[in-house]
Structures are given as C-alpha cells and as structure tokens.
Design a protein around this motif. Structure first.
Motif: not given
Length: 272
Positions: A183-205
């Motif tokens: 779970a810990v290891a897979t969550s690290a990959g999930i972080g990549v999926l979240i961080a990139v669109p998330g940062a771009l989304g907050y820039i736009g917001a």
C-alpha cells in the motif's frame, strides 16, 4: 512585512521542514502534504497573507512540491518491486478526474471545508493504524466501476487536502486485504498521478484572484516551492530505506502516530 532577519529564520525553518517532508514521503509512501500544508498555512499567516487564501495557497503549493518528491519516492519503491502497476493503471483516469474536480471546488470552498476534510481522513487512518485492528471489508479490491469510484474519491479528497493520496489509498488498500508495504509503495505512484494535475488545477483555480499576494502563480506560492522542493527530493530515498527496514507493525504505528499529530493540529486550527 517581516524583517530580513525574520525571513532568514523562516527560510531555515522551511528548509528543515522540507528535509523532514522528504523522509516522510519515502517512509510512508505519501507526498509529505500532511506536514507541508500545516507548515505552509502557518508560514503564510506569518507573512500576513489574507485568511481567504492561506489554506488554498498551502494546498496548491503542497501539491506543486509533491511532484518531484513523489517521483523520487515512486522510483525507489518500484526498484524494490513493491508497486502494484496494474492498480495504478486502473486508477489513473479516475484519480486525475477527481483531482481536477477538487481544484475547481477549491476556488470557491471555505477554508474550513478543506481543514475539515483533512481532519476526517487523517483521523480515521490514525485510529485504524494505532488500534492495530484488522479492519477488512473484503479479501481484495473490487473490479470495474467500484474500483474506478475509489480512484475518483482518492483524487478528489487528496486535491482538497493538498496531499499525494497516500493516506486515503492506504486506508482503501489495507481494508481490502493489501499488505501495508504494498500500500505504501503503490501510494507513492498515486502521488505522481495527483500532484501534477493538482498543481496545474490550483494554478488555474487561483488565476486572476485580486487578493493573492506577490510571488504566486494562482494558488501556488513560488517562495514556498523554491524553499521546500530541493530538500524533499534529497531526503526521500532515506525514507524509503527506513520503510523497508521496519516491521509491518512498527510502520503502521509510526504512520498512525504521525497522522494523529497532524489531525490534532487542524482540529486546533478549526476551533481556535
């Protein structure tokens, strides 16, 4: 505005916090947002930022910082063969959709909503881990729309909290019979999926907001990004080595204690 000496002290605090964040990212498979968001929230208050933008700025900046940290942590865990690549592929689209929805909500949401989400998720996870109870709802993760729904929920809540998804993904995976190290290891990959669109989304917001302070790009603080990111990347590998050297129960207890402290901090912020 603070004096130059105060800003130098502040910079030193942020650099040290960044180093601790990197260790936590590797140790717990999280992007470190659970530490960064409260630290950045207090930092922006010290700098005199408006209360209406402190929380979304902390969340957006955290997501931007998580990008390099999550990539480093994911690669280290993948090299040890602990990442569930099939699950990451199944969750990719739903997670990104949830992240973008959360960023859109953040433009209009009350800071109390974002803090409340933080407390709820961190509190449930802390209780589960510290109690040692074998909470399990199924022997494995479901398939099809339900699995996709879990991905969307991870993306939405993580986007509102400014985290890399490790807390939420750990709850879901361990409830469905997955071992904590996977779970810990897979969550690290999930972080990549979240961080990139998330940062771009907050820039736009935050784009075009008149109440934003200088040195920001939407809801992302360039000052926070520059001071945090380098040390988080440098220390993430140390956290990974620590994680794989710990027993399952010790890792659960350490993660639970960490989340409990974060939860109490935000409860104080809400009631104070």
């Amino acid at each position: 505005m603070p004096e130059i000496s105060e800003l130098l002290i502040l910079a030193a605090v942020l650099l040290v916090s960044g180093a601790a964040t990197g260790i936590l990212a590797g140790l717990f498979g999280v992007g470190g947002g659970a530490l960064m968001v409260p630290v950045l929230f207090e930092t922006f208050g010290f700098l005199g930022y408006a209360d209406t933008v402190r929380m979304p700025l902390a969340v957006g900046t955290s997501l931007a910082i998580i990008i390099p940290t999550s990539i480093r942590s994911y690669r280290a865990h993948k090299a040890r063969g602990a990442v569930d690549g099939a699950l990451l592929r199944a969750w990719a689209v739903p997670i990104v959709a949830g992240v973008l929805a959360g960023a859109a909500i953040a433009r209009f949401a009350s800071p109390l909503l974002m803090q409340g989400v933080f407390v709820a998720v961190a509190g449930v996870n802390a209780i589960k881990l510290l109690s040692g109870a074998k909470w399990r709802v199924a022997p494995d993760l479901p398939k099809g729309p339900v699995l996709a729904g879990f991905g969307g929920l991870i993306g939405l809540l993580s986007s509102l909290m400014g985290i890399g998804g490790g807390q939420i993904a750990n709850i879901i995976m361990t409830l469905h019979g997955r071992p904590i190290h996977q779970a810990v290891a897979t969550s690290a990959g999930i972080g990549v999926l979240i961080a990139v669109p998330g940062a771009l989304g907050y820039i736009g917001a935050g784009w075009g907001r008149a109440d934003l302070p200088p040195m920001t790009l939407g809801f992302v603080s360039l000052l926070g990004l520059v001071l945090f990111a380098p040390t988080t990347v440098m220390t993430a590998g140390l956290g990974v080595r620590l994680a794989h050297g710990m027993s399952k129960r010790r890792l659960e207890m350490a993660f639970g204690a960490f989340l409990a402290v974060v939860c109490l901090r935000f409860v104080w912020a809400i009631v104070a």
